[in-house]
Design a protein around this motif. Sequence first.
Motif, PDB file in Angstrom:
ATOM      1  N   UNK A 109      46.909 -56.149 -26.859  1.00 39.05           N
ATOM      2  CA  UNK A 109      45.468 -56.385 -26.771  1.00 39.05           C
ATOM      3  C   UNK A 109      45.120 -57.625 -25.958  1.00 39.05           C
ATOM      4  N   UNK A 110      46.130 -58.398 -25.564  1.00 37.71           N
ATOM      5  CA  UNK A 110      45.868 -59.610 -24.788  1.00 37.71           C
ATOM      6  C   UNK A 110      45.309 -59.214 -23.415  1.00 37.71           C
ATOM      7  N   UNK A 111      44.197 -59.830 -23.043  1.00 40.43           N
ATOM      8  CA  UNK A 111      43.564 -59.505 -21.755  1.00 40.43           C
ATOM      9  C   UNK A 111      44.152 -60.338 -20.610  1.00 40.43           C
ATOM     10  N   UNK A 112      44.267 -61.632 -20.834  1.00 34.55           N
ATOM     11  CA  UNK A 112      44.756 -62.509 -19.767  1.00 34.55           C
ATOM     12  C   UNK A 112      46.274 -62.662 -19.852  1.00 34.55           C
ATOM     13  N   UNK A 113      46.987 -61.556 -19.710  1.00 28.27           N
ATOM     14  CA  UNK A 113      48.450 -61.596 -19.805  1.00 28.27           C
ATOM     15  C   UNK A 113      49.070 -62.441 -18.701  1.00 28.27           C
ATOM     16  N   UNK A 114      48.344 -62.621 -17.592  1.00 25.82           N
ATOM     17  CA  UNK A 114      48.879 -63.388 -16.470  1.00 25.82           C
ATOM     18  C   UNK A 114      48.497 -64.863 -16.530  1.00 25.82           C
ATOM     19  N   UNK A 115      47.838 -65.290 -17.594  1.00 23.17           N
ATOM     20  CA  UNK A 115      47.411 -66.683 -17.740  1.00 23.17           C
ATOM     21  C   UNK A 115      48.642 -67.591 -17.870  1.00 23.17           C
ATOM     22  N   UNK A 116      48.771 -68.548 -16.951  1.00 21.61           N
ATOM     23  CA  UNK A 116      49.907 -69.480 -17.005  1.00 21.61           C
ATOM     24  C   UNK A 116      49.493 -70.883 -17.468  1.00 21.61           C
ATOM     25  N   UNK A 117      48.199 -71.140 -17.525  1.00 20.34           N
ATOM     26  CA  UNK A 117      47.727 -72.476 -17.892  1.00 20.34           C
ATOM     27  C   UNK A 117      47.808 -72.728 -19.393  1.00 20.34           C
ATOM     28  N   UNK A 118      47.380 -71.759 -20.184  1.00 21.74           N
ATOM     29  CA  UNK A 118      47.365 -71.948 -21.641  1.00 21.74           C
ATOM     30  C   UNK A 118      48.757 -72.241 -22.201  1.00 21.74           C
ATOM     31  N   UNK A 119      49.793 -71.473 -21.828  1.00 20.46           N
ATOM     32  CA  UNK A 119      51.132 -71.797 -22.356  1.00 20.46           C
ATOM     33  C   UNK A 119      51.593 -73.196 -21.959  1.00 20.46           C
ATOM     34  N   UNK A 120      51.305 -73.608 -20.700  1.00 16.44           N
ATOM     35  CA  UNK A 120      51.738 -74.926 -20.241  1.00 16.44           C
ATOM     36  C   UNK A 120      51.008 -76.039 -20.992  1.00 16.44           C
ATOM     37  N   UNK A 121      49.721 -75.851 -21.264  1.00 19.42           N
ATOM     38  CA  UNK A 121      48.942 -76.855 -21.986  1.00 19.42           C
ATOM     39  C   UNK A 121      49.487 -77.079 -23.393  1.00 19.42           C
ATOM     40  N   UNK A 122      49.826 -75.995 -24.062  1.00 19.81           N
ATOM     41  CA  UNK A 122      50.306 -76.092 -25.447  1.00 19.81           C
ATOM     42  C   UNK A 122      51.756 -76.552 -25.518  1.00 19.81           C
ATOM     43  N   UNK A 123      52.601 -76.042 -24.634  1.00 20.79           N
ATOM     44  CA  UNK A 123      54.042 -76.265 -24.763  1.00 20.79           C
ATOM     45  C   UNK A 123      54.570 -77.436 -23.929  1.00 20.79           C
ATOM     46  N   UNK A 124      53.862 -77.826 -22.858  1.00 19.64           N
ATOM     47  CA  UNK A 124      54.376 -78.885 -21.986  1.00 19.64           C
ATOM     48  C   UNK A 124      53.453 -80.093 -21.941  1.00 19.64           C
ATOM     49  N   UNK A 125      52.189 -79.884 -21.587  1.00 19.48           N
ATOM     50  CA  UNK A 125      51.259 -80.998 -21.447  1.00 19.48           C
ATOM     51  C   UNK A 125      51.483 -81.747 -20.144  1.00 19.48           C
ATOM     52  N   UNK A 126      50.873 -82.921 -20.021  1.00 15.70           N
ATOM     53  CA  UNK A 126      50.997 -83.695 -18.791  1.00 15.70           C
ATOM     54  C   UNK A 126      52.326 -84.418 -18.671  1.00 15.70           C
TER      55      UNK A 126
END
Length: 314
Positions: A121-138
């Motif tokens: 049901x995920x719409x933005x399956x190609x979103x790469x920003x959200x995973x990086x924000x949560x798992x990596x950060x700056x």
Amino acid sequence: MGHGKETPRQKMIGMMYLVLMAMLALNVSNEVLNAFAVLDSGLNSTKVTLEQTNEQVLSNFELENSVNPGKVGPWFEKARSVQEQADSIVEFIQNKKIDILKIAKEDPEIYKDPHHIHNELIKAKDNTEAPALVMIGDNDDKAGSKVKKMIEDLKNDILNNIFLEDVSDKTRESVSASLSTENGKDHKSGEEIPWTRANFEHVPMAGVMSIMTGLQINVRNAESEALRYLYANIDKGSFKFNNLNATVIPNTNYLIKGNEYAAEIFLAASDTTASPKIYVTEGRYPYDSIQLDDGTYRYCLLYTSDAADDLLCV
């Protein structure tokens, strides 16, 4: 992945990772991204199966502990410690999946059941920003670094505190491979990149979900190895028997009227499937035994010479 020997399950997961990372390195289509949702569903089924198996081992532990806490207790406490660590890691990763979906503003229906995410049901399956924000950060100081440390702590605890010297190299290598946090390599330059970036940077959300489920499986697999080892140690060194008989050993073979009668009365255990080895001395010195480095015993005849006492082993 680690370089040790791997179980068939680990080899299968490893192959799935290779395919996953290869596809993510490309400009993948929606069809491929949808396929990752199917892949994650299969990985979740594997995770559930492992969790059910581990729960059964813990149930057996609890039963054994209720019967003989003195014997089982120390092993049971270690088993619960491993379970608590594994549960903590798996739950933390699951919560981070939900955080990623929230940041991507996905429909809450997708994760209304915190234990099961509807990836299809995920719409933005190609979103790469959200995973990086949560798992990596700056500064690579977000959830990915914490997951890595939690996995490394579990690995060190199992290898150094749970496993004793008698555990096989194959089992140690299996746990090391399951809980590997080795750095990755850039597909183009071949340069080494941190584990967190290799798994969560520039990776579509559909792929990240599968990677995170794979990490959960690896944790459960290591937990399984540790629990099975601990459970096997409950009876290690115990005497095995399959027969019990009431035994009476009197203090004399005859009795005169008026004398006191005494006897030892107890249950005698025996193993009817084992063939005993009987050693008979030829002299006046009794047999003794020595323990070898591998834990086995050799039976020896103690004799005295002019020089010193010695052992003649057979």
